[in-house]
Design a protein around this motif. Structure first.
Motif, PDB file in Angstrom:
ATOM      1  N   MET A 183       0.859  -1.197   0.000  1.00  0.00           N
ATOM      2  CA  MET A 183       0.000   0.000   0.000  1.00  0.00           C
ATOM      3  C   MET A 183       0.892   1.243   0.000  1.00  0.00           C
ATOM      4  SD  MET A 183      -3.052   0.990   2.656  1.00  0.00           S
ATOM      5  CE  MET A 183      -4.031   2.464   2.412  1.00  0.00           C
ATOM      6  N   SER A 184       0.593   2.183  -0.911  1.00  0.00           N
ATOM      7  CA  SER A 184       1.457   3.348  -1.059  1.00  0.00           C
ATOM      8  C   SER A 184       1.213   4.364   0.044  1.00  0.00           C
ATOM      9  CB  SER A 184       1.216   4.005  -2.418  1.00  0.00           C
ATOM     10  OG  SER A 184      -0.106   4.483  -2.498  1.00  0.00           O
ATOM     11  N   SER A 185       2.249   5.150   0.315  1.00  0.00           N
ATOM     12  CA  SER A 185       2.137   6.236   1.280  1.00  0.00           C
ATOM     13  C   SER A 185       1.208   7.298   0.723  1.00  0.00           C
ATOM     14  CB  SER A 185       3.532   6.828   1.535  1.00  0.00           C
ATOM     15  OG  SER A 185       3.426   8.114   2.096  1.00  0.00           O
ATOM     16  N   PRO A 186       0.488   8.035   1.576  1.00  0.00           N
ATOM     17  CA  PRO A 186      -0.393   9.096   1.067  1.00  0.00           C
ATOM     18  C   PRO A 186       0.372  10.252   0.441  1.00  0.00           C
ATOM     19  CG  PRO A 186      -0.289   9.135   3.464  1.00  0.00           C
ATOM     20  CD  PRO A 186       0.357   7.860   3.028  1.00  0.00           C
ATOM     21  N   LEU A 187       1.677  10.306   0.632  1.00  0.00           N
ATOM     22  CA  LEU A 187       2.467  11.405   0.082  1.00  0.00           C
ATOM     23  C   LEU A 187       3.234  11.005  -1.164  1.00  0.00           C
ATOM     24  CD1 LEU A 187       3.838  13.058   3.357  1.00  0.00           C
ATOM     25  CD2 LEU A 187       1.840  13.677   2.014  1.00  0.00           C
ATOM     26  N   THR A 188       2.948   9.839  -1.730  1.00  0.00           N
ATOM     27  CA  THR A 188       3.629   9.445  -2.950  1.00  0.00           C
ATOM     28  C   THR A 188       2.703   8.576  -3.774  1.00  0.00           C
ATOM     29  OG1 THR A 188       5.677   8.549  -3.868  1.00  0.00           O
ATOM     30  CG2 THR A 188       4.651   7.316  -2.063  1.00  0.00           C
ATOM     31  N   LEU A 189       3.089   8.330  -4.999  1.00  0.00           N
ATOM     32  CA  LEU A 189       2.385   7.443  -5.908  1.00  0.00           C
ATOM     33  C   LEU A 189       3.391   6.499  -6.541  1.00  0.00           C
ATOM     34  CD1 LEU A 189      -0.065   9.966  -7.640  1.00  0.00           C
ATOM     35  CD2 LEU A 189      -0.713   8.069  -6.166  1.00  0.00           C
ATOM     36  N   PRO A 190       2.964   5.313  -6.957  1.00  0.00           N
ATOM     37  CA  PRO A 190       3.918   4.355  -7.516  1.00  0.00           C
ATOM     38  C   PRO A 190       4.719   4.879  -8.713  1.00  0.00           C
ATOM     39  CG  PRO A 190       1.827   3.288  -7.045  1.00  0.00           C
ATOM     40  CD  PRO A 190       1.610   4.746  -6.839  1.00  0.00           C
ATOM     41  N   THR A 191       4.152   5.830  -9.435  1.00  0.00           N
ATOM     42  CA  THR A 191       4.837   6.352 -10.623  1.00  0.00           C
ATOM     43  C   THR A 191       5.841   7.452 -10.293  1.00  0.00           C
ATOM     44  OG1 THR A 191       3.027   7.912 -10.992  1.00  0.00           O
ATOM     45  CG2 THR A 191       2.918   5.799 -12.154  1.00  0.00           C
ATOM     46  N   TRP A 192       5.842   7.941  -9.052  1.00  0.00           N
ATOM     47  CA  TRP A 192       6.759   9.007  -8.668  1.00  0.00           C
ATOM     48  C   TRP A 192       8.086   8.439  -8.198  1.00  0.00           C
ATOM     49  CZ3 TRP A 192       3.174  12.397  -5.060  1.00  0.00           C
ATOM     50  CH2 TRP A 192       2.163  12.983  -5.834  1.00  0.00           C
ATOM     51  N   THR A 193       9.151   9.128  -8.563  1.00  0.00           N
ATOM     52  CA  THR A 193      10.464   8.765  -8.040  1.00  0.00           C
ATOM     53  C   THR A 193      10.594   9.336  -6.633  1.00  0.00           C
ATOM     54  OG1 THR A 193      11.551  10.772  -8.822  1.00  0.00           O
ATOM     55  CG2 THR A 193      11.426   8.905 -10.376  1.00  0.00           C
ATOM     56  N   PRO A 194      11.554   8.844  -5.827  1.00  0.00           N
ATOM     57  CA  PRO A 194      11.765   9.435  -4.507  1.00  0.00           C
ATOM     58  C   PRO A 194      12.047  10.933  -4.576  1.00  0.00           C
ATOM     59  CG  PRO A 194      12.879   7.331  -4.644  1.00  0.00           C
ATOM     60  CD  PRO A 194      12.366   7.633  -6.024  1.00  0.00           C
ATOM     61  N   ALA A 195      12.765  11.369  -5.618  1.00  0.00           N
ATOM     62  CA  ALA A 195      13.068  12.794  -5.763  1.00  0.00           C
ATOM     63  C   ALA A 195      11.792  13.598  -6.023  1.00  0.00           C
ATOM     64  CB  ALA A 195      14.073  13.004  -6.893  1.00  0.00           C
ATOM     65  N   GLN A 196      10.904  13.066  -6.869  1.00  0.00           N
ATOM     66  CA  GLN A 196       9.639  13.753  -7.128  1.00  0.00           C
ATOM     67  C   GLN A 196       8.801  13.836  -5.858  1.00  0.00           C
ATOM     68  OE1 GLN A 196       8.407  11.152 -10.410  1.00  0.00           O
ATOM     69  NE2 GLN A 196       8.215  12.956 -11.726  1.00  0.00           N
ATOM     70  N   ALA A 197       8.709  12.724  -5.138  1.00  0.00           N
ATOM     71  CA  ALA A 197       7.919  12.696  -3.905  1.00  0.00           C
ATOM     72  C   ALA A 197       8.451  13.692  -2.884  1.00  0.00           C
ATOM     73  CB  ALA A 197       7.912  11.287  -3.326  1.00  0.00           C
ATOM     74  N   ALA A 198       9.786  13.783  -2.775  1.00  0.00           N
ATOM     75  CA  ALA A 198      10.395  14.700  -1.809  1.00  0.00           C
ATOM     76  C   ALA A 198      10.133  16.152  -2.199  1.00  0.00           C
ATOM     77  CB  ALA A 198      11.892  14.438  -1.714  1.00  0.00           C
ATOM     78  N   ALA A 199      10.263  16.454  -3.490  1.00  0.00           N
ATOM     79  CA  ALA A 199      10.026  17.819  -3.950  1.00  0.00           C
ATOM     80  C   ALA A 199       8.578  18.228  -3.724  1.00  0.00           C
ATOM     81  CB  ALA A 199      10.395  17.944  -5.430  1.00  0.00           C
ATOM     82  N   LEU A 200       7.649  17.341  -4.039  1.00  0.00           N
ATOM     83  CA  LEU A 200       6.230  17.644  -3.860  1.00  0.00           C
ATOM     84  C   LEU A 200       5.860  17.756  -2.385  1.00  0.00           C
ATOM     85  CD1 LEU A 200       4.822  15.343  -6.658  1.00  0.00           C
ATOM     86  CD2 LEU A 200       4.760  17.843  -6.622  1.00  0.00           C
ATOM     87  N   HIS A 201       6.529  16.984  -1.545  1.00  0.00           N
ATOM     88  CA  HIS A 201       6.280  17.082  -0.103  1.00  0.00           C
ATOM     89  C   HIS A 201       6.642  18.479   0.399  1.00  0.00           C
ATOM     90  CE1 HIS A 201       5.995  16.003   4.109  1.00  0.00           C
ATOM     91  NE2 HIS A 201       7.210  16.493   4.300  1.00  0.00           N
ATOM     92  N   GLY A 202       7.771  19.014  -0.090  1.00  0.00           N
ATOM     93  CA  GLY A 202       8.170  20.362   0.313  1.00  0.00           C
ATOM     94  C   GLY A 202       7.166  21.412  -0.133  1.00  0.00           C
TER      95      GLY A 202
END
Length: 337
Positions: free
Chosen positions: A1-20
């Motif tokens: 199950m994915s985290s609410p702050l990321t999606l399977p298609t996002w890279t860790p860098a994308q997820a981190a940038a969007l979190h900020g």
């Protein structure tokens, strides 16, 4: 199950940038009580402009043709700074008005923030000019320009609805008076500005001015009742922020009016060709779908592009989403063909 702050298609860098970005927007709240003066809004920046980009400003006079629908006894039309972005100095397109394509863009910011010369918009308009220049160059036509009005923001009582719409209408009339052909004008907008672009086009249809040739919208916030919105945890802007900005912008004006919410416009077959782009991880994506379906049902021509797993604001984030440049290329093809 994915985290609410990321999606399977996002890279860790994308997820981190969007979190900020999500964290920053989570702390945002509209301010009230102060507004820039006309002179401050009309200032052309002296730095931070990419090489080859020219920015100038003209003051549009209050249009005498503003329709009765946006007249107000308490809020009067005023002068509007209109910023022109071009690949050449403004003097050089003075003789090419008949065939030059003009993008009249209403910037986003919840109707309470933003300015056409903020660094984020300078970067956005520069990328847009690059995409437009490639397309027009291939056709051998004049280089397009961007006209971006600094409309009144709803941060003081005198600037509440319908001040913003009065300013956008005056800016459009200014382009017509300068000699630009209406069929060569594309009215565009992003987020709240996308809704304003829709409503402006509707207001023009109520006036004696000619209709623009195209409309292009980036994830328009076109339902200010937010009954069509869904809470997407991956998105960067919470619905509470939309509600706060909208309440401040509209004041006592009802959100379920077509002058407020673009999805409620009674579209007709003569509506300009429209391109709407959004992301599936956007809280307000449904309003994009409703706009396109409404135009098509009325017999008009409209195209919807949905980018999988893109959040609101994707068009401003080329460093996060490569589809951001694809959206600008689609705009260029749409308005230049």
């Amino acid at each position: 199950m994915s985290s609410p702050l990321t999606l399977p298609t996002w890279t860790p860098a994308q997820a981190a940038a969007l979190h900020g970005i999500r964290t920053a927007f989570g702390a945002f709240g509209p301010t009230f009580g102060q507004a820039q003066s006309l002179a401050e809004r009309a200032q052309v920046p002296s730095e931070g402009i990419p090489e080859g980009i020219h920015i100038s400003c003209e003051l549009a006079l209050p249009s005498p043709r503003i329709p009765a629908s946006i007249h107000s006894t308490s809020i009067q039309p005023g002068q509007v700074p209109v910023f022109f972005y071009a690949n050449t100095p403004s003097e050089s397109f003075a003789d090419a008005k008949n065939d030059v394509k003009v993008i009249l863009h209403a910037h986003g910011g919840g109707n309470v923030s933003g300015h056409p010369t903020e660094q984020r918009f300078i970067a956005f308009f520069s990328r847009m000019l690059h995409a437009l220049g490639k397309k027009s160059g291939a056709h051998g036509s004049s280089a397009p320009i961007i006209a971006a009005p600094s409309y009144r923001l709803a941060t003081i009582a005198e600037n509440l609805f319908p001040a913003l719409l009065q300013d956008l209408f005056s800016a459009y009339h200014h382009l017509i008076l300068k000699g630009f052909a209406a069929e060569n004008i594309a009215i565009t907008g992003d987020s709240a500005g996308g809704n304003s672009a829709l409503v402006l086009t509707y207001i023009i249809s109520q006036s004696t001015l000619p209709m623009p040739g195209h409309v292009v919208l980036f994830s328009p916030t076109a339902d200010l009742t937010f009954t069509t919105s869904t809470s997407v945890p991956h998105d960067i802007i919470p619905l509470s922020s939309y509600h706060a900005c909208t309440s401040q912008y509209l004041g006592n004006f009802p959100a379920n009016d077509p002058l407020a919410s673009g999805i409620l416009i009674p579209f007709t077959a003569s509506w300009p060709k429209t391109l709407v782009m959004t992301g599936t991880a956007d809280n307000v994506a449904e309003s994009s779908r409703r706009v396109v379906s409404g135009i098509k049902e009325a017999g008009g021509i409209a195209e919807l592009v949905e980018y999988a797993d893109l959040t609101h604001g994707w068009w401003m984030f080329p460093h996060i989403f490569t589809q951001s440049d694809d959206g600008l290329e689609r705009l260029a093809v749409f308005v230049c063909n």
